[in-house]
Design a protein around this motif. Structure first.
Motif, PDB file in Angstrom:
ATOM      1  N   ASN A  58       0.779  -1.053   0.160  1.00  0.00           N
ATOM      2  CA  ASN A  58      -0.041   0.154   0.036  1.00  0.00           C
ATOM      3  C   ASN A  58       0.828   1.217  -0.164  1.00  0.00           C
ATOM      4  OD1 ASN A  58      -2.498  -1.496   0.150  1.00  0.00           O
ATOM      5  ND2 ASN A  58      -2.615  -1.541   2.152  1.00  0.00           N
ATOM      6  N   SER A  59       1.879   1.356   0.822  1.00  0.00           N
ATOM      7  CA  SER A  59       2.811   2.556   0.889  1.00  0.00           C
ATOM      8  C   SER A  59       3.563   2.687  -0.363  1.00  0.00           C
ATOM      9  CB  SER A  59       3.704   2.506   2.050  1.00  0.00           C
ATOM     10  OG  SER A  59       4.558   1.328   2.100  1.00  0.00           O
ATOM     11  N   LEU A  60       4.023   1.587  -1.054  1.00  0.00           N
ATOM     12  CA  LEU A  60       4.729   1.949  -2.223  1.00  0.00           C
ATOM     13  C   LEU A  60       3.919   2.017  -3.266  1.00  0.00           C
ATOM     14  CD1 LEU A  60       7.201  -1.450  -2.008  1.00  0.00           C
ATOM     15  CD2 LEU A  60       7.860   1.068  -2.078  1.00  0.00           C
ATOM     16  N   TYR A  61       2.718   1.328  -3.378  1.00  0.00           N
ATOM     17  CA  TYR A  61       1.827   1.941  -4.374  1.00  0.00           C
ATOM     18  C   TYR A  61       1.377   3.436  -4.445  1.00  0.00           C
ATOM     19  CZ  TYR A  61      -2.387   2.339  -7.236  1.00  0.00           C
ATOM     20  OH  TYR A  61      -3.383   2.699  -8.237  1.00  0.00           O
ATOM     21  N   ALA A  62       1.288   3.940  -3.009  1.00  0.00           N
ATOM     22  CA  ALA A  62       1.014   5.596  -3.166  1.00  0.00           C
ATOM     23  C   ALA A  62       2.021   6.281  -3.841  1.00  0.00           C
ATOM     24  CB  ALA A  62       0.723   5.561  -1.539  1.00  0.00           C
ATOM     25  N   THR A  63       3.362   5.645  -3.418  1.00  0.00           N
ATOM     26  CA  THR A  63       4.687   6.258  -3.976  1.00  0.00           C
ATOM     27  C   THR A  63       4.523   6.524  -5.509  1.00  0.00           C
ATOM     28  OG1 THR A  63       5.845   5.850  -1.806  1.00  0.00           O
ATOM     29  CG2 THR A  63       7.120   6.473  -3.935  1.00  0.00           C
ATOM     30  N   VAL A  64       4.593   4.982  -5.913  1.00  0.00           N
ATOM     31  CA  VAL A  64       4.499   4.624  -7.266  1.00  0.00           C
ATOM     32  C   VAL A  64       3.554   5.687  -7.999  1.00  0.00           C
ATOM     33  CG1 VAL A  64       4.430   3.157  -9.278  1.00  0.00           C
ATOM     34  CG2 VAL A  64       5.691   2.795  -7.212  1.00  0.00           C
ATOM     35  N   LEU A  65       2.096   5.404  -7.741  1.00  0.00           N
ATOM     36  CA  LEU A  65       0.906   6.221  -8.050  1.00  0.00           C
ATOM     37  C   LEU A  65       1.109   7.899  -8.415  1.00  0.00           C
ATOM     38  CD1 LEU A  65      -1.723   6.265  -9.177  1.00  0.00           C
ATOM     39  CD2 LEU A  65      -2.689   6.620  -6.869  1.00  0.00           C
ATOM     40  N   ARG A  66       1.992   8.568  -7.210  1.00  0.00           N
ATOM     41  CA  ARG A  66       2.287   9.890  -7.180  1.00  0.00           C
ATOM     42  C   ARG A  66       3.449  10.210  -8.279  1.00  0.00           C
ATOM     43  NH1 ARG A  66       0.266   9.293  -1.883  1.00  0.00           N
ATOM     44  NH2 ARG A  66      -1.188  10.852  -1.588  1.00  0.00           N
ATOM     45  N   MET A  67       4.081   9.142  -8.322  1.00  0.00           N
ATOM     46  CA  MET A  67       5.137   9.231  -9.458  1.00  0.00           C
ATOM     47  C   MET A  67       4.847   9.082 -10.858  1.00  0.00           C
ATOM     48  SD  MET A  67       8.430   7.322  -8.032  1.00  0.00           S
ATOM     49  CE  MET A  67       9.680   7.721  -9.322  1.00  0.00           C
ATOM     50  N   MET A  68       3.694   8.397 -11.263  1.00  0.00           N
ATOM     51  CA  MET A  68       3.530   8.021 -12.505  1.00  0.00           C
ATOM     52  C   MET A  68       2.196   8.647 -12.967  1.00  0.00           C
ATOM     53  SD  MET A  68       6.095   6.379 -12.992  1.00  0.00           S
ATOM     54  CE  MET A  68       5.649   5.828 -14.778  1.00  0.00           C
ATOM     55  N   LYS A  69       1.369   8.976 -11.917  1.00  0.00           N
ATOM     56  CA  LYS A  69      -0.067   9.649 -12.240  1.00  0.00           C
ATOM     57  C   LYS A  69      -1.135   8.960 -12.958  1.00  0.00           C
ATOM     58  CE  LYS A  69       1.433  13.404 -10.388  1.00  0.00           C
ATOM     59  NZ  LYS A  69       1.158  13.430  -8.711  1.00  0.00           N
TER      60      LYS A  69
END
Length: 187
Positions: A28-39
């Motif tokens: 979950n925390s990694l997904y949040a990071t990747v989502l904010r990077m990739m949009k």
């Protein structure tokens, strides 16, 4: 012995199921990071899955001197940055679905809060890459300055300076007015 190290040792001795615990702990925390990077939610899911595979393959290289969390974030962030570089991927400003807001007084208040969050996401997306990552790691993922320094391979003083600079830029943009400022006056 820390829980992560125990699971890593189990994986390295052949118990592939132990890796499931690592995935569940950090997804979950990694997904949040990747989502904010990739949009892009679908791209974020794909890259996160690829990053977990890459981390699994590189587990023997984890020297257990630093924190596993930092190492895993570094693998994931590097994978995202490599993808952006290799494919010249254009990060789209796709709207990120907000979580349901609770205890909101009216649909109007809910709408205004969502709009404020979207505008803040847009402002953050305009920050330079490293400042955006530092801000994200610090506030979205609760990483310490030391962890961020390890993750990004930059001095601790740079972490502090870039975080300060990023927050100052956001404050300036908010104070300049515009839509976000109008929303803050209404909500």
């Amino acid at each position: 012995m820390d829980e992560d190290v125990a699971f890593i040792n189990q994986v390295l001795t052949g118990d592939k199921q132990a890796y499931t615990h690592i995935i569940n702990k950090y997804k979950n925390s990694l997904y949040a990071t990747v989502l904010r990077m990739m949009k892009n939610p679908q791209t974020a899911q794909d890259l996160l899955q690829e990053a977990f595979v890459k981390a699994y393959e590189q587990l023997p290289k984890f020297d257990q001197k630093g924190s596993f969390k930092s190492w895993l974030y570094r693998v994931t962030i590097n994978h995202c940055l490599d993808t952006l570089r290799k494919k010249s991927y254009q990060v789209k400003q796709e709207e990120i679905q907000d979580e349901q807001l609770v205890n909101a007084a009216s649909p109007e208040i809910i709408f205004l809060k969502r709009e404020k969050n979207r505008e803040l996401e847009r402002l953050i997306a305009r920050l330079p890459e490293q400042e955006r990552l530092i801000l994200l790691l610090r506030y979205a993922n609760d990483c310490s300055y030391v962890e961020i320094s390890e993750l990004l391979h930059i001095p601790l003083s740079d972490v502090r300076n870039k975080l300060h600079r990023a927050k100052k830029k956001l404050r300036t943009k908010i104070e300049e007015g515009g839509y976000f400022d109008d929303l803050s006056k209404r909500g």
